[in-house]
Scaffold this motif. Sequence first.
Motif, PDB file in Angstrom:
ATOM      1  N   VAL A  70       0.835  -1.210   0.000  1.00  0.00           N
ATOM      2  CA  VAL A  70       0.000   0.000   0.000  1.00  0.00           C
ATOM      3  C   VAL A  70       0.869   1.259   0.000  1.00  0.00           C
ATOM      4  N   THR A  71       0.526   2.207  -0.872  1.00  0.00           N
ATOM      5  CA  THR A  71       1.198   3.509  -0.899  1.00  0.00           C
ATOM      6  C   THR A  71       0.230   4.668  -0.659  1.00  0.00           C
ATOM      7  N   VAL A  72      -1.069   4.394  -0.768  1.00  0.00           N
ATOM      8  CA  VAL A  72      -2.085   5.421  -0.500  1.00  0.00           C
ATOM      9  C   VAL A  72      -3.178   4.790   0.353  1.00  0.00           C
ATOM     10  N   LEU A  73      -3.555   5.485   1.412  1.00  0.00           N
ATOM     11  CA  LEU A  73      -4.621   5.040   2.312  1.00  0.00           C
ATOM     12  C   LEU A  73      -5.729   6.076   2.314  1.00  0.00           C
ATOM     13  N   ILE A  74      -6.959   5.630   2.071  1.00  0.00           N
ATOM     14  CA  ILE A  74      -8.117   6.525   2.168  1.00  0.00           C
ATOM     15  C   ILE A  74      -9.008   6.035   3.292  1.00  0.00           C
ATOM     16  N   ASN A  75      -9.083   6.820   4.356  1.00  0.00           N
ATOM     17  CA  ASN A  75      -9.904   6.499   5.522  1.00  0.00           C
ATOM     18  C   ASN A  75     -11.311   7.043   5.298  1.00  0.00           C
ATOM     19  N   ASN A  76     -12.159   6.178   4.764  1.00  0.00           N
ATOM     20  CA  ASN A  76     -13.511   6.580   4.401  1.00  0.00           C
ATOM     21  C   ASN A  76     -14.577   5.974   5.312  1.00  0.00           C
ATOM     22  N   ALA A  77     -14.316   4.816   5.905  1.00  0.00           N
ATOM     23  CA  ALA A  77     -15.337   4.125   6.708  1.00  0.00           C
ATOM     24  C   ALA A  77     -15.870   5.041   7.807  1.00  0.00           C
ATOM     25  N   GLY A  78     -17.176   5.024   7.975  1.00  0.00           N
ATOM     26  CA  GLY A  78     -17.766   5.915   8.972  1.00  0.00           C
ATOM     27  C   GLY A  78     -19.056   5.368   9.542  1.00  0.00           C
ATOM     28  N   SER A  79     -19.623   6.134  10.465  1.00  0.00           N
ATOM     29  CA  SER A  79     -20.908   5.803  11.072  1.00  0.00           C
ATOM     30  C   SER A  79     -21.658   7.099  11.305  1.00  0.00           C
ATOM     31  N   ALA A  80     -22.978   7.000  11.432  1.00  0.00           N
ATOM     32  CA  ALA A  80     -23.800   8.176  11.733  1.00  0.00           C
ATOM     33  C   ALA A  80     -25.006   7.721  12.535  1.00  0.00           C
ATOM     34  N   THR A  81     -24.955   7.945  13.829  1.00  0.00           N
ATOM     35  CA  THR A  81     -26.019   7.458  14.709  1.00  0.00           C
ATOM     36  C   THR A  81     -27.108   8.492  14.954  1.00  0.00           C
ATOM     37  N   GLY A  82     -26.868   9.749  14.552  1.00  0.00           N
ATOM     38  CA  GLY A  82     -27.858  10.791  14.803  1.00  0.00           C
ATOM     39  C   GLY A  82     -28.082  11.030  16.283  1.00  0.00           C
ATOM     40  N   THR A  83     -26.987  11.084  17.030  1.00  0.00           N
ATOM     41  CA  THR A  83     -27.091  11.147  18.490  1.00  0.00           C
ATOM     42  C   THR A  83     -26.795  12.541  19.025  1.00  0.00           C
ATOM     43  N   ASP A  84     -27.680  13.004  19.900  1.00  0.00           N
ATOM     44  CA  ASP A  84     -27.547  14.275  20.610  1.00  0.00           C
ATOM     45  C   ASP A  84     -26.608  14.079  21.804  1.00  0.00           C
ATOM     46  N   LEU A  85     -25.708  15.027  22.025  1.00  0.00           N
ATOM     47  CA  LEU A  85     -24.725  14.873  23.098  1.00  0.00           C
ATOM     48  C   LEU A  85     -25.346  14.926  24.492  1.00  0.00           C
ATOM     49  N   LEU A  86     -26.378  15.710  24.676  1.00  0.00           N
ATOM     50  CA  LEU A  86     -26.958  15.869  26.007  1.00  0.00           C
ATOM     51  C   LEU A  86     -27.917  14.751  26.382  1.00  0.00           C
ATOM     52  N   THR A  87     -28.650  14.252  25.415  1.00  0.00           N
ATOM     53  CA  THR A  87     -29.697  13.284  25.734  1.00  0.00           C
ATOM     54  C   THR A  87     -29.491  11.916  25.088  1.00  0.00           C
ATOM     55  N   GLY A  88     -28.541  11.804  24.196  1.00  0.00           N
ATOM     56  CA  GLY A  88     -28.358  10.566  23.447  1.00  0.00           C
ATOM     57  C   GLY A  88     -27.668   9.471  24.241  1.00  0.00           C
ATOM     58  N   ASP A  89     -27.756   8.275  23.714  1.00  0.00           N
ATOM     59  CA  ASP A  89     -27.142   7.096  24.319  1.00  0.00           C
ATOM     60  C   ASP A  89     -25.618   7.237  24.277  1.00  0.00           C
ATOM     61  N   LEU A  90     -24.986   7.092  25.435  1.00  0.00           N
ATOM     62  CA  LEU A  90     -23.524   7.231  25.492  1.00  0.00           C
ATOM     63  C   LEU A  90     -22.818   6.174  24.643  1.00  0.00           C
ATOM     64  N   ASP A  91     -23.423   5.020  24.493  1.00  0.00           N
ATOM     65  CA  ASP A  91     -22.809   3.994  23.654  1.00  0.00           C
ATOM     66  C   ASP A  91     -22.747   4.448  22.192  1.00  0.00           C
ATOM     67  N   ASN A  92     -23.763   5.168  21.749  1.00  0.00           N
ATOM     68  CA  ASN A  92     -23.743   5.696  20.381  1.00  0.00           C
ATOM     69  C   ASN A  92     -22.664   6.761  20.217  1.00  0.00           C
ATOM     70  N   ILE A  93     -22.494   7.573  21.249  1.00  0.00           N
ATOM     71  CA  ILE A  93     -21.452   8.597  21.207  1.00  0.00           C
ATOM     72  C   ILE A  93     -20.078   7.938  21.143  1.00  0.00           C
ATOM     73  N   ARG A  94     -19.900   6.908  21.944  1.00  0.00           N
ATOM     74  CA  ARG A  94     -18.623   6.168  21.914  1.00  0.00           C
ATOM     75  C   ARG A  94     -18.404   5.519  20.552  1.00  0.00           C
ATOM     76  N   LEU A  95     -19.474   5.004  19.942  1.00  0.00           N
ATOM     77  CA  LEU A  95     -19.347   4.386  18.626  1.00  0.00           C
ATOM     78  C   LEU A  95     -18.840   5.383  17.596  1.00  0.00           C
ATOM     79  N   GLU A  96     -19.364   6.605  17.636  1.00  0.00           N
ATOM     80  CA  GLU A  96     -18.915   7.621  16.683  1.00  0.00           C
ATOM     81  C   GLU A  96     -17.421   7.914  16.865  1.00  0.00           C
ATOM     82  N   LEU A  97     -16.988   8.049  18.111  1.00  0.00           N
ATOM     83  CA  LEU A  97     -15.571   8.316  18.368  1.00  0.00           C
ATOM     84  C   LEU A  97     -14.715   7.106  18.043  1.00  0.00           C
TER      85      LEU A  97
END
Length: 232
Positions: A70-97
Amino acid sequence: MDLSASTVLVTGANRGLGRALAAELLARGATVYAGARNPDQIDLLGAKPIALDITDPASVAAAAQATGDVTVLINNAGSATGTDLLTGDLDNIRLELDTHYYGTLSVVRAFAPQIAANGGGAILNILSVLSWVTFPEHGAYCAAKSAQWSLTNALRLQLADQGIRVAGLHVGYMDTDMVRTIEAPKADPADVARIAVDGIAADAYEILADDPARQIQPALAGGVSALYPQLP
């Protein structure tokens, strides 16, 4: 950079922007490893499917062991849980990070030595305009993308002397499954992929893929009042 002579790993290449990036690179003559949790989902002729879950250190290590060129790496994989920081599930917040920050970092740490050993190359992190501005209803995603932007800035400084150019692509909404429920103008992933690959070929550090990215970037200089005019 001559992409026709490059070997590229694209994470999350089974759909959306990742698939479009892999297709664009193949069209330009690059050798492409198409990473996905389930490599059986890779349907691009000419791509080399490879199992890769960026949140699993063992999977990342196995992918690095299985390649070597490998000579070029494209970090594209992602997630989107639609989670609010104040009221959302902490597990979803951890998943995003875990996905956008720790996952990206894990892949870079595994593949940067490989890229350096092959004479240098490039890393592209797929960021977002939401790394610059926050929508509260997507606060977890925005926080993770902001962290990934900071990571990108640190890596480009640390890896420069190893011959590795680290770039970030900023883009708004794209017409992918991730934002299928959102009503807003959306860019064609094929167009974004072409702009992204053009940026890699031109050795760009920062790639602005659409009008939202081009509009928000200069607003950063205006501070909080420019970014969040709704505040009293």
